[in-house]
Motif scaffolding. Structure first.
Motif, PDB file in Angstrom:
ATOM      1  N   ALA A  70       0.835  -1.209   0.000  1.00 27.49           N
ATOM      2  CA  ALA A  70       0.000   0.000   0.000  1.00 27.49           C
ATOM      3  C   ALA A  70       0.866   1.253   0.000  1.00 27.49           C
ATOM      4  CB  ALA A  70      -0.924  -0.001   1.213  1.00 27.49           C
ATOM      5  N   LYS A  71       1.896   1.260   0.826  1.00 28.62           N
ATOM      6  CA  LYS A  71       2.799   2.411   0.892  1.00 28.62           C
ATOM      7  C   LYS A  71       3.492   2.619  -0.443  1.00 28.62           C
ATOM      8  CE  LYS A  71       7.071   4.217   2.004  1.00 28.62           C
ATOM      9  NZ  LYS A  71       8.356   4.002   1.341  1.00 28.62           N
ATOM     10  N   TYR A  72       3.957   1.535  -1.048  1.00 25.73           N
ATOM     11  CA  TYR A  72       4.610   1.621  -2.348  1.00 25.73           C
ATOM     12  C   TYR A  72       3.679   2.239  -3.387  1.00 25.73           C
ATOM     13  CZ  TYR A  72       5.996   0.035  -6.983  1.00 25.73           C
ATOM     14  OH  TYR A  72       6.288  -0.001  -8.325  1.00 25.73           O
ATOM     15  N   ARG A  73       2.457   1.740  -3.462  1.00 19.64           N
ATOM     16  CA  ARG A  73       1.510   2.249  -4.454  1.00 19.64           C
ATOM     17  C   ARG A  73       1.219   3.733  -4.212  1.00 19.64           C
ATOM     18  NH1 ARG A  73      -1.171  -0.863  -7.846  1.00 19.64           N
ATOM     19  NH2 ARG A  73      -2.794   0.741  -7.954  1.00 19.64           N
ATOM     20  N   ALA A  74       0.957   4.080  -2.966  1.00 20.96           N
ATOM     21  CA  ALA A  74       0.649   5.482  -2.653  1.00 20.96           C
ATOM     22  C   ALA A  74       1.847   6.382  -2.937  1.00 20.96           C
ATOM     23  CB  ALA A  74       0.219   5.606  -1.193  1.00 20.96           C
ATOM     24  N   GLN A  75       3.022   5.912  -2.606  1.00 19.93           N
ATOM     25  CA  GLN A  75       4.227   6.711  -2.835  1.00 19.93           C
ATOM     26  C   GLN A  75       4.462   6.934  -4.330  1.00 19.93           C
ATOM     27  OE1 GLN A  75       7.858   4.934  -1.345  1.00 19.93           O
ATOM     28  NE2 GLN A  75       8.871   6.909  -1.287  1.00 19.93           N
ATOM     29  N   ALA A  78       1.895   9.374  -5.523  1.00 15.36           N
ATOM     30  CA  ALA A  78       2.128  10.708  -4.952  1.00 15.36           C
ATOM     31  C   ALA A  78       3.311  11.397  -5.619  1.00 15.36           C
ATOM     32  CB  ALA A  78       2.348  10.610  -3.445  1.00 15.36           C
ATOM     33  N   LYS A  79       4.315  10.622  -6.024  1.00 16.63           N
ATOM     34  CA  LYS A  79       5.467  11.207  -6.737  1.00 16.63           C
ATOM     35  C   LYS A  79       4.996  11.923  -8.003  1.00 16.63           C
ATOM     36  CE  LYS A  79       9.025   7.864  -5.503  1.00 16.63           C
ATOM     37  NZ  LYS A  79       9.851   6.748  -6.013  1.00 16.63           N
ATOM     38  N   ILE A  80       4.078  11.297  -8.705  1.00 19.79           N
ATOM     39  CA  ILE A  80       3.547  11.871  -9.942  1.00 19.79           C
ATOM     40  C   ILE A  80       2.830  13.186  -9.654  1.00 19.79           C
ATOM     41  CG2 ILE A  80       1.877  11.512 -11.819  1.00 19.79           C
ATOM     42  CD1 ILE A  80       2.501   8.430 -11.420  1.00 19.79           C
ATOM     43  N   ARG A  81       2.115  13.228  -8.559  1.00 25.05           N
ATOM     44  CA  ARG A  81       1.333  14.414  -8.194  1.00 25.05           C
ATOM     45  C   ARG A  81       2.155  15.467  -7.452  1.00 25.05           C
ATOM     46  NH1 ARG A  81      -4.632  12.489  -6.434  1.00 25.05           N
ATOM     47  NH2 ARG A  81      -4.993  11.071  -8.167  1.00 25.05           N
ATOM     48  N   GLN A  85       5.351  13.790   0.406  1.00 23.40           N
ATOM     49  CA  GLN A  85       5.506  13.933   1.855  1.00 23.40           C
ATOM     50  C   GLN A  85       4.157  13.992   2.566  1.00 23.40           C
ATOM     51  OE1 GLN A  85       8.179  13.348   3.605  1.00 23.40           O
ATOM     52  NE2 GLN A  85       6.993  13.652   5.450  1.00 23.40           N
ATOM     53  N   ALA A  86       3.193  14.683   1.994  1.00 24.82           N
ATOM     54  CA  ALA A  86       1.859  14.776   2.612  1.00 24.82           C
ATOM     55  C   ALA A  86       1.195  13.405   2.695  1.00 24.82           C
ATOM     56  CB  ALA A  86       0.976  15.746   1.824  1.00 24.82           C
ATOM     57  N   VAL A  87       1.459  12.567   1.713  1.00 22.49           N
ATOM     58  CA  VAL A  87       0.861  11.226   1.684  1.00 22.49           C
ATOM     59  C   VAL A  87       1.597  10.284   2.637  1.00 22.49           C
ATOM     60  CG1 VAL A  87       0.473   9.203   0.209  1.00 22.49           C
ATOM     61  CG2 VAL A  87      -0.084  11.493  -0.627  1.00 22.49           C
ATOM     62  N   TYR A 130      -6.863   7.291   4.575  1.00 20.21           N
ATOM     63  CA  TYR A 130      -7.504   8.446   3.934  1.00 20.21           C
ATOM     64  C   TYR A 130      -6.544   9.137   2.959  1.00 20.21           C
ATOM     65  CZ  TYR A 130      -9.362  13.151   3.359  1.00 20.21           C
ATOM     66  OH  TYR A 130      -9.777  14.341   2.818  1.00 20.21           O
ATOM     67  N   ARG A 131      -5.315   9.372   3.411  1.00 19.17           N
ATOM     68  CA  ARG A 131      -4.312  10.005   2.545  1.00 19.17           C
ATOM     69  C   ARG A 131      -4.006   9.117   1.324  1.00 19.17           C
ATOM     70  NH1 ARG A 131      -2.940  15.411   3.095  1.00 19.17           N
ATOM     71  NH2 ARG A 131      -2.914  15.864   5.304  1.00 19.17           N
ATOM     72  N   PHE A 132      -3.901   7.816   1.574  1.00 24.99           N
ATOM     73  CA  PHE A 132      -3.660   6.889   0.471  1.00 24.99           C
ATOM     74  C   PHE A 132      -4.834   6.929  -0.516  1.00 24.99           C
ATOM     75  CE2 PHE A 132      -0.504   3.638   2.516  1.00 24.99           C
ATOM     76  CZ  PHE A 132       0.406   4.655   2.734  1.00 24.99           C
ATOM     77  N   TYR A 133      -6.044   6.976   0.002  1.00 18.02           N
ATOM     78  CA  TYR A 133      -7.237   7.002  -0.851  1.00 18.02           C
ATOM     79  C   TYR A 133      -7.221   8.204  -1.785  1.00 18.02           C
ATOM     80  CZ  TYR A 133     -12.127   6.696  -2.247  1.00 18.02           C
ATOM     81  OH  TYR A 133     -13.275   6.596  -2.979  1.00 18.02           O
ATOM     82  N   GLN A 134      -6.676   9.300  -1.326  1.00 16.60           N
ATOM     83  CA  GLN A 134      -6.623  10.509  -2.147  1.00 16.60           C
ATOM     84  C   GLN A 134      -5.741  10.340  -3.387  1.00 16.60           C
ATOM     85  OE1 GLN A 134      -5.436  13.198   1.028  1.00 16.60           O
ATOM     86  NE2 GLN A 134      -7.486  14.108   1.020  1.00 16.60           N
ATOM     87  N   VAL A 135      -4.792   9.404  -3.335  1.00 15.04           N
ATOM     88  CA  VAL A 135      -3.915   9.190  -4.497  1.00 15.04           C
ATOM     89  C   VAL A 135      -4.103   7.834  -5.159  1.00 15.04           C
ATOM     90  CG1 VAL A 135      -2.134  10.831  -3.762  1.00 15.04           C
ATOM     91  CG2 VAL A 135      -1.944   8.432  -3.091  1.00 15.04           C
TER      92      VAL A 135
END
Length: 165
Positions: A70-75, A78-81, A85-87, A130-135
């Protein structure tokens, strides 16, 4: 490995690091904080719904792997966006709380403090999801079993605290 593919690619090094940090970290914490816990766990007055001690390392290993993916996917998303750090901040915070709990409950015998800390941990995991869901919705979904397990563990911690004051 569709689950690990982000935008059609897998960054193997980032994926491995994301999984190994919680798995290895959890193992190190287990070795340091949980030595002699089997005997200690057996001596505690247990609630009727307490699982046998062998269940915990099995469940935690699976949860650590899922949260790493999950962290890998979100990271990666998030890099693209540009909001990495916020994620990741809530993820890192909850992982620290996760590792601290074993010391509080087992090593130092502070079951009431561990209960309060686990409440904060549950909140931090929900914040992370929640933060992960945003990305990335799948990254957030991978956190759901962790949320369910920690909610169960919170009830278990409360029961142990009540029965062993």
């Amino acid at each position: 490995m569709e689950i690990a593919s982000v935008n059609g690619r897998i960054h193997a090094k980032n994926l491995a690091t994301s999984i190994l940090i919680p798995v290895v970290g959890g193992s190190i914490v287990g070795a340091l904080a949980n030595s002699n816990t089997r005997e200690q766990y057996r001596r505690l007055k247990s609630p009727s719904f307490a699982p046998p001690g062998w269940v915990f390392p099995v469940v935690w290993t699976g949860l650590y792997k899922m949260m790493g993916v999950a962290k890998y996917r979100a990271q990666e998303k998030a890099k693209i966006r540009g909001n990495e750090q916020a994620v990741l901040a809530p993820y890192e915070f909850q992982l620290g709380l996760n590792f601290l709990w074993s010391f509080l409950f087992f090593k130092w015998g502070l079951r009431g403090t561990a209960l309060l800390e686990m409440g904060a941990l549950l909140g931090a995991i929900i914040w992370t999801a929640y933060r992960f869901y945003q990305v990335d919705h799948l990254a957030a979904g991978l956190m759901v079993p962790y949320i369910v397990w920690v909610a169960f563990a919170l009830g278990l911690n409360y029961s142990f605290w009540q029965l062993n004051k």
